[in-house]
Design a protein around this motif. Structure first.
Motif, PDB file in Angstrom:
ATOM      1  N   LEU A 222      42.684  53.114  36.635  1.00 42.14           N
ATOM      2  CA  LEU A 222      43.402  54.330  37.011  1.00 42.14           C
ATOM      3  C   LEU A 222      44.406  54.060  38.128  1.00 42.14           C
ATOM      4  O   LEU A 222      45.520  54.610  38.122  1.00 42.14           O
ATOM      5  N   VAL A 223      44.017  53.235  39.090  1.00 43.82           N
ATOM      6  CA  VAL A 223      44.950  52.886  40.166  1.00 43.82           C
ATOM      7  C   VAL A 223      46.148  52.131  39.610  1.00 43.82           C
ATOM      8  O   VAL A 223      47.302  52.390  39.977  1.00 43.82           O
ATOM      9  N   LEU A 224      45.889  51.195  38.720  1.00 44.67           N
ATOM     10  CA  LEU A 224      46.960  50.412  38.119  1.00 44.67           C
ATOM     11  C   LEU A 224      47.904  51.301  37.315  1.00 44.67           C
ATOM     12  O   LEU A 224      49.125  51.118  37.336  1.00 44.67           O
ATOM     13  N   ALA A 225      47.319  52.292  36.611  1.00 40.27           N
ATOM     14  CA  ALA A 225      48.150  53.185  35.798  1.00 40.27           C
ATOM     15  C   ALA A 225      48.989  54.134  36.652  1.00 40.27           C
ATOM     16  O   ALA A 225      50.105  54.494  36.274  1.00 40.27           O
ATOM     17  N   SER A 226      48.457  54.538  37.803  1.00 38.65           N
ATOM     18  CA  SER A 226      49.187  55.490  38.653  1.00 38.65           C
ATOM     19  C   SER A 226      50.238  54.804  39.516  1.00 38.65           C
ATOM     20  O   SER A 226      51.275  55.407  39.832  1.00 38.65           O
ATOM     21  N   ASP A 227      49.975  53.572  39.945  1.00 46.35           N
ATOM     22  CA  ASP A 227      50.930  52.831  40.783  1.00 46.35           C
ATOM     23  C   ASP A 227      50.815  51.348  40.427  1.00 46.35           C
ATOM     24  O   ASP A 227      49.928  50.649  40.915  1.00 46.35           O
ATOM     25  N   TYR A 228      51.727  50.868  39.584  1.00 40.19           N
ATOM     26  CA  TYR A 228      51.602  49.510  39.045  1.00 40.19           C
ATOM     27  C   TYR A 228      51.669  48.454  40.140  1.00 40.19           C
ATOM     28  O   TYR A 228      50.912  47.479  40.136  1.00 40.19           O
ATOM     29  N   VAL A 230      50.918  48.667  43.401  1.00 38.71           N
ATOM     30  CA  VAL A 230      49.683  48.650  44.200  1.00 38.71           C
ATOM     31  C   VAL A 230      48.538  48.045  43.400  1.00 38.71           C
ATOM     32  O   VAL A 230      47.770  47.232  43.903  1.00 38.71           O
ATOM     33  N   GLY A 231      48.418  48.461  42.125  1.00 39.27           N
ATOM     34  CA  GLY A 231      47.353  47.931  41.288  1.00 39.27           C
ATOM     35  C   GLY A 231      47.472  46.436  41.070  1.00 39.27           C
ATOM     36  O   GLY A 231      46.476  45.707  41.080  1.00 39.27           O
ATOM     37  N   GLN A 232      48.688  45.965  40.892  1.00 36.31           N
ATOM     38  CA  GLN A 232      48.899  44.535  40.690  1.00 36.31           C
ATOM     39  C   GLN A 232      48.511  43.755  41.945  1.00 36.31           C
ATOM     40  O   GLN A 232      47.893  42.689  41.861  1.00 36.31           O
ATOM     41  N   THR A 233      48.859  44.271  43.115  1.00 34.61           N
ATOM     42  CA  THR A 233      48.505  43.606  44.372  1.00 34.61           C
ATOM     43  C   THR A 233      47.000  43.549  44.565  1.00 34.61           C
ATOM     44  O   THR A 233      46.448  42.543  45.041  1.00 34.61           O
ATOM     45  N   LEU A 234      46.306  44.622  44.169  1.00 31.41           N
ATOM     46  CA  LEU A 234      44.865  44.700  44.407  1.00 31.41           C
ATOM     47  C   LEU A 234      44.052  43.875  43.417  1.00 31.41           C
ATOM     48  O   LEU A 234      43.069  43.237  43.801  1.00 31.41           O
ATOM     49  N   GLN A 239      38.347  39.286  41.668  1.00 31.85           N
ATOM     50  CA  GLN A 239      37.084  39.808  41.187  1.00 31.85           C
ATOM     51  C   GLN A 239      36.742  41.101  41.938  1.00 31.85           C
ATOM     52  O   GLN A 239      37.406  41.485  42.890  1.00 31.85           O
ATOM     53  N   PHE A 240      35.655  41.754  41.495  1.00 33.89           N
ATOM     54  CA  PHE A 240      35.255  43.011  42.137  1.00 33.89           C
ATOM     55  C   PHE A 240      34.977  42.806  43.625  1.00 33.89           C
ATOM     56  O   PHE A 240      35.381  43.619  44.457  1.00 33.89           O
ATOM     57  N   GLU A 241      34.258  41.729  43.959  1.00 36.38           N
ATOM     58  CA  GLU A 241      33.890  41.515  45.363  1.00 36.38           C
ATOM     59  C   GLU A 241      35.107  41.262  46.252  1.00 36.38           C
ATOM     60  O   GLU A 241      35.051  41.483  47.467  1.00 36.38           O
ATOM     61  N   ASP A 242      36.215  40.816  45.661  1.00 40.44           N
ATOM     62  CA  ASP A 242      37.425  40.585  46.455  1.00 40.44           C
ATOM     63  C   ASP A 242      38.066  41.895  46.918  1.00 40.44           C
ATOM     64  O   ASP A 242      38.857  41.901  47.858  1.00 40.44           O
ATOM     65  N   ASN A 243      37.741  42.999  46.225  1.00 43.31           N
ATOM     66  CA  ASN A 243      38.294  44.308  46.579  1.00 43.31           C
ATOM     67  C   ASN A 243      37.224  45.218  47.186  1.00 43.31           C
ATOM     68  O   ASN A 243      37.261  46.438  47.035  1.00 43.31           O
ATOM     69  N   GLU A 244      36.274  44.624  47.884  1.00 44.69           N
ATOM     70  CA  GLU A 244      35.183  45.390  48.494  1.00 44.69           C
ATOM     71  C   GLU A 244      35.715  46.489  49.415  1.00 44.69           C
ATOM     72  O   GLU A 244      35.271  47.637  49.378  1.00 44.69           O
ATOM     73  N   GLU A 245      36.700  46.155  50.228  1.00 43.50           N
ATOM     74  CA  GLU A 245      37.242  47.124  51.177  1.00 43.50           C
ATOM     75  C   GLU A 245      37.883  48.310  50.465  1.00 43.50           C
ATOM     76  O   GLU A 245      37.758  49.457  50.907  1.00 43.50           O
ATOM     77  N   PHE A 246      38.550  48.060  49.349  1.00 45.92           N
ATOM     78  CA  PHE A 246      39.181  49.147  48.597  1.00 45.92           C
ATOM     79  C   PHE A 246      38.138  50.094  48.034  1.00 45.92           C
ATOM     80  O   PHE A 246      38.280  51.332  48.141  1.00 45.92           O
ATOM     81  N   TYR A 247      37.075  49.562  47.431  1.00 47.11           N
ATOM     82  CA  TYR A 247      36.035  50.416  46.858  1.00 47.11           C
ATOM     83  C   TYR A 247      35.296  51.196  47.949  1.00 47.11           C
ATOM     84  O   TYR A 247      34.956  52.365  47.758  1.00 47.11           O
ATOM     85  N   GLN A 248      35.044  50.556  49.085  1.00 48.54           N
ATOM     86  CA  GLN A 248      34.415  51.266  50.190  1.00 48.54           C
ATOM     87  C   GLN A 248      35.289  52.433  50.646  1.00 48.54           C
ATOM     88  O   GLN A 248      34.792  53.530  50.921  1.00 48.54           O
TER      89      GLN A 248
END
Length: 627
Positions: A222-228, A230-234, A239-248
């Motif tokens: 959904l993030v990738l679809a709303s802002d390509y 930002v989604g590409q950078t994230l 992997q999922f654990e690399d974006n721990e701060e975003f999910y938190q």
């Protein structure tokens, strides 16, 4: 010999539910018998200088008959009725108790070093800061004319708001609101609780991990679809654990938004909290390799982290955060108050902005404090209005007439209690006062509930409570805060009628989430009643048709008001609404059950037409709550 799986009869048997869920279905949340025995033995140990009942508060009173030390709350609760009411309580030497408690805390910190989590540490700090200078709801009032919150008892507004800012959630920014919409969309399509909280063979931990990763993948898409960009950078090559701060961050936004807007996310919030609750398990964390939980951002934590907490001591904060209420004011006065508020905000932003703390952050904190005042006016002030109606229209000693008597009798009109007019008057008075105190401290109770639900040391058990499978979990922080509020209310009202039992962490109120949800309904119950009473008070010659109807049907607006109040104070506080006495009655939570039962029958009342004329559409407002 291999162990045969449980039969269908065993699965459906209520008494065997706990064993089945713990042994046959791979529920990693349930402790073993040895762990439970060790935990029980550890709970029996009372820290030196602490209360023998709650074990976490400083002992302040000594009972000569019990020969034990208690804190003020537990001493008042235990010695309130019966033979213990005649026990002799003596105050302890506070200095010695503080020294012993400090030593015990130091030993506990050395023993548990490295084992706590961020949320537990934050809540412990807040509890320490909350112990001094506590101001209850009865010491705080809202002035509709000035738009300011006024404090009593020698406490200044700066002291009160600094203490309360610990629990005031920070208002969402525009960017955070975009993430909130994505979170709500992801939770709506998730079937997390349908696949986790069920009787099923297999490893529950693996199912939890699969569902969490599935929701994280949905959010990423959904993030990738709303802002390509930002989604590409994230998510590109990560992997999922690399974006721990975003999910938190995105889950913290959802939790923060719900505290300030309890009528929102009615279905999604429970699903999100149960998902986060499962993610705190050690086994799940090991398989995920990341955590989804971070502390909730509050006004206090943001200002403290930026080093500008002293801004709350400025007298202009009261002007900058006051709520503009149009009731009974001329347009010129309203415009003047708006300009004064805007000037105060601009002054504070210019005076206290730094390189680390920009003016926009200060403005956001001031708006958040203003949101706090609006929350109190909408949720807590209806209790004040109903208390005023009670004392103005009914005398405690005797009833004006049989029709306006508050007396109830067990078995008549569904009542489960038997009270004289005087007892029922005091019963309603103390209940409304308690609700007012609960709603005044609701932000703190939200934080306590959040901490209890998401504590990795506080596991739950999936259990059939008579209303399906529920997560039964102890709630130490919520229970402690609720009992403190109850004790403060009992001291204020003097006479106490009925039970003082608070159900939390049992089959009636399985967990902190259910407890919070129950008290969030108080405003939904009282606001429509207050609205129809205000409608009757406002009837004048301009509403000749309605006034004539009220005069012909009820004998006038005053008589109609008293009939509505008498029926509400009788039937909404009669202990009804449950299958047995233990689920309703006069206990603290049973009083809310009775009120909801009255709401479900309001369309059968002879005065229901007055509700419709006042614009009543339901006790939950529209499809998404009150507009």
């Amino acid at each position: 010999m291999p162990v045969a799986p449980p039969s269908l009869v065993d699965i459906l048997r209520a008494d065997a539910t706990d064993d089945i869920l713990g042994d046959a279905f791979g529920d990693d949340q349930n402790p073993t018998d040895d762990e439970a025995t060790a935990a029980a033995a550890e709970d029996d140990v009372v820290p030196e200088g602490a209360c023998v009942e709650c074990k976490d508060q400083q002992a302040q009173m000594y009972c000569e008959q019990c020969q034990e030390d208690f804190c003020e709350v537990c001493a008042g609760m235990i010695h309130r009725t019966g033979g213990r009411k005649r026990h002799v309580l003596k105050p302890l030497c506070i200095g010695d108790c503080e020294q012993l408690q400090t030593q015990a805390q130091a030993e506990g910190e050395e023993k548990d070093e490295g084992k706590g989590d961020d949320i537990d540490e934050e809540m412990d700090d807040e509890t320490v800061g909350d112990a001094a200078g506590e101001v209850g709801a009865m010491g705080v009032s809202f002035s509709a004319q000035s738009g300011r919150v006024e404090t009593a008892g020698g406490t200044s507004f700066a002291e009160w708001i600094t203490k309360r800012a610990r629990y005031i959630p920070l208002r969402l920014t525009l960017r955070e609101r975009k993430f909130l919409r994505l979170l709500e969309a992801g939770l709506k399509v998730s079937e997390y609780t349908d696949k986790i909280d069920v009787l099923m063979y297999g490893n529950k931990t693996k199912r939890i991990v699969v569902q969490i990763k599935e929701l994280c993948a949905i959010l990423s898409g959904l993030v990738l679809a709303s802002d390509y960009k930002v989604g590409q950078t994230l998510f590109e090559d990560r992997q999922f654990e690399d974006n721990e701060e975003f999910y938190q961050r995105i889950f913290e936004i959802g939790r923060r938004h719900k505290i300030m807007n309890p009528e929102k996310m009615r279905n999604e919030y429970g699903k999100m909290m149960f998902l986060l609750q499962d993610s705190q398990s050690d086994d799940v964390k090991t398989m995920l390799n990341f955590s989804l939980v971070s502390p909730i951002k509050t006004v206090y934590s943001v200002l403290e982290s930026l080093g500008v907490l002293y801004i709350l001591d400025d007298e202009m904060v009261a002007v900058a955060t006051k709520e503009i209420v149009s009731q009974g004011k001329a347009r010129a006065q309203i415009q003047l108050e708006i300009k004064q508020k805007e000037r105060a905000i601009e002054y504070l932003c210019k005076a206290y902005a730094t390189n680390d703390c920009p003016a926009e952050v200060i403005r956001q904190c001031l708006y958040s404090i203003g949101d706090n005042h609006a929350y109190l006016r909408f949720n807590r002030d209806p209790c004040d209005r109903m208390l005023a109606y009670l004392t103005a229209n009914f005398a405690p000693q005797r009833a004006e007439s049989d029709q306006l008597s508050l007396a109830i009798l067990h078995g008549q009109n569904g009542a489960r209690l038997s009270h004289s007019h005087e007892s029922q008057f005091h019963y309603v008075l103390q209940t409304l006062t308690l609700w007012r105190e609960m709603l005044h401290e609701m932000f703190k109770l939200w934080h306590d509930a959040d901490s209890d639900l998401l504590s990795p040391k506080n596991m739950y058990r999936l259990k059939d409570t008579g209303q399906g499978l529920n997560r039964v979990q102890t709630c130490p922080r919520v229970s402690k805060s609720a009992h403190s509020i109850l004790h403060r209310t009992q001291k204020a009202v003097g006479r106490w009628v009925g039970s003082a039992m608070i159900h939390v962490g049992d089959r009636n109120v399985p967990n902190a989430l259910v407890f919070i949800d129950k008290y969030n309904q108080v405003a939904s119950i009282l606001n429509p009643v207050v609205r129809v009473l205000e409608f009757l008070d406002s009837l004048d010659k301009s509403s000749k048709g309605v006034a004539a109807f009220v005069e012909q049907t009820f004998g006038g607006a005053e008589q109609a008001r008293k009939l509505i109040l008498a029926d509400f104070f009788r039937s909404a506080f009669d202990g009804s609404g449950a299958d047995n006495f233990f689920d309703a009655g006069s206990c603290i939570d049973g009083r809310l059950t009775s009120a909801w039962n009255w709401c479900s029958t309001v369309e059968k009342k002879p005065f229901f037409s007055m509700f419709l004329l006042s614009g009543f559409v339901g006790f939950n407002g529209g499809p998404e709550g009150f507009n």
